[in-house]
Scaffold this motif. Structure first.
Motif, PDB file in Angstrom:
ATOM      1  N   ASP A 132       0.825  -1.208   0.000  1.00 49.03           N
ATOM      2  CA  ASP A 132       0.000   0.000   0.000  1.00 49.03           C
ATOM      3  C   ASP A 132       0.862   1.262   0.000  1.00 49.03           C
ATOM      4  N   ALA A 135       1.920   2.206  -3.541  1.00 53.66           N
ATOM      5  CA  ALA A 135       0.921   2.205  -4.608  1.00 53.66           C
ATOM      6  C   ALA A 135       0.917   3.491  -5.432  1.00 53.66           C
ATOM      7  N   ARG A 136       0.937   4.645  -4.792  1.00 56.34           N
ATOM      8  CA  ARG A 136       0.864   5.905  -5.537  1.00 56.34           C
ATOM      9  C   ARG A 136       2.139   6.144  -6.334  1.00 56.34           C
ATOM     10  N   ARG A 151      -4.745  -3.522 -10.949  1.00 52.88           N
ATOM     11  CA  ARG A 151      -4.666  -3.805  -9.518  1.00 52.88           C
ATOM     12  C   ARG A 151      -5.487  -5.038  -9.176  1.00 52.88           C
ATOM     13  N   ASP A 160     -12.021   1.609   2.152  1.00 49.48           N
ATOM     14  CA  ASP A 160     -10.920   2.574   2.037  1.00 49.48           C
ATOM     15  C   ASP A 160      -9.820   2.045   1.128  1.00 49.48           C
ATOM     16  N   THR A 161      -9.475   0.779   1.291  1.00 48.66           N
ATOM     17  CA  THR A 161      -8.434   0.189   0.454  1.00 48.66           C
ATOM     18  C   THR A 161      -8.899   0.077  -0.991  1.00 48.66           C
ATOM     19  N   GLN A 164      -8.443   3.405  -2.619  1.00 47.60           N
ATOM     20  CA  GLN A 164      -7.041   3.648  -2.957  1.00 47.60           C
ATOM     21  C   GLN A 164      -6.631   2.832  -4.182  1.00 47.60           C
ATOM     22  N   ALA A 167      -7.944   4.440  -7.246  1.00 46.15           N
ATOM     23  CA  ALA A 167      -7.265   5.704  -7.526  1.00 46.15           C
ATOM     24  C   ALA A 167      -5.883   5.501  -8.115  1.00 46.15           C
ATOM     25  N   THR A 168      -5.302   4.319  -7.905  1.00 45.10           N
ATOM     26  CA  THR A 168      -3.942   4.062  -8.394  1.00 45.10           C
ATOM     27  C   THR A 168      -3.929   2.986  -9.470  1.00 45.10           C
TER      28      THR A 168
END
Length: 270
Positions: A132, A135-136, A151, A160-161, A164, A167-168
């Motif tokens: 995690d 990831a960005r 992903r 929440d995960t 993320q 988003a990535t």
């Protein structure tokens, strides 16, 4: 964050109205000439996408078939530089997503890994155990290289995960059909579970959804195919290559290609 072009090889393949068939192939199972003949045989029998696995000493998410293939490849001296040759050849036949563990990426250095995979024709890289915390930065690195960043999103992922991950991610979201099993799982599937998982991913993101892990027969592939943009098979094909040979593996691919060659349900895109 840099953005990928609006149209990439994965977008073109996975946004068509028919479910695509992806096949996982570990690099380095045999010498390069034999490996190329295998890639051609599988592609000729219906592969739409290749996932090329990078051999790893600790493939903790994989079952015995793929783990054994990795160990044998490493014993033969397979290195990331050899994987580049596999990706180069396979990408001439179908879009390729490279599938390493983070250990391999980190040791080779992330920017170098992404840049060199792009140079030889990869369309994307999916790190199956992406931390995690990385990831960005990893998504930015791939975008800068012009690569998609699929992903893996297990069904038990928290909201929440999941946010993320979406988003990535680019290219696709990967939904394991067998929620808590390693690759190569051949037991029964509760088909309602992957259906729920796919609906959840589609609500969270407009990316295509690909299903794999546990789709061990053409009948299961046929059942899952209308829900998703792509179906991935791996251990069954790898096991056939190791035990009964290229012709048998190509025949299995043809059976799976026939099974998934069905229109994607309109509702699955919503």
């Amino acid at each position: 964050m840099p953005h990928l072009p609006a149209t990439t090889p994965l977008d073109i393949q996975l946004r068509r109205p028919y479910t695509s068939l992806g096949v996982f192939l570990p690099a380095g199972m045999t010498d390069s000439a034999d490996e190329q003949r295998t890639i051609d045989a599988l592609a000729d029998n219906g592969v739409d996408l290749f996932e090329i696995g990078v051999p790893c000493r600790t493939p903790f998410l994989d079952g015995p078939v793929i783990a054994s293939a990795y160990y044998e490849a490493l014993a033969r001296g397979t290195h990331v530089r050899d994987v580049l040759g596999t990706v180069s050849y396979a990408s001439r036949r179908a879009p390729v997503v490279v599938m390493p563990y983070w250990e391999s990426v980190a040791l080779y250095r992330p920017r170098r890994f992404a840049r060199e995979m792009k140079t030889v024709g990869a369309a994307g890289i999916m790190v199956v155990d992406l931390p995690d915390a990385q990831a960005r930065t990893w998504a930015d690195t791939l975008a800068e290289a012009g690569l998609s960043s699929p992903r893996l999103v297990p069904p038990h992922t928290t909201d929440d995960t999941l946010a993320q991950a979406c988003a990535t991610a680019s290219g696709w979201l990967y939904a394991p059909a067998a929620a808590h099993e390693p690759t190569g799982y051949q037991g029964p599937l509760d088909l309602a579970a992957p259906a729920r998982s796919v609906r959840r991913l589609r609500k969270a993101s407009a990316l295509p959804v690909v299903a794999g892990i546990g789709i061990s027969t053409p009948a299961l592939a046929r059942a899952v195919a209308p829900l998703v943009n792509g179906v991935m098979v791996g251990s069954l094909i790898v096991g056939a290559l190791a035990s009964t040979g290229r012709e048998a593996a190509a025949g299995l691919v043809a059976d799976f290609a026939t099974a998934v060659g069905t229109p994607v349900a309109e509702a699955s895109h919503g």
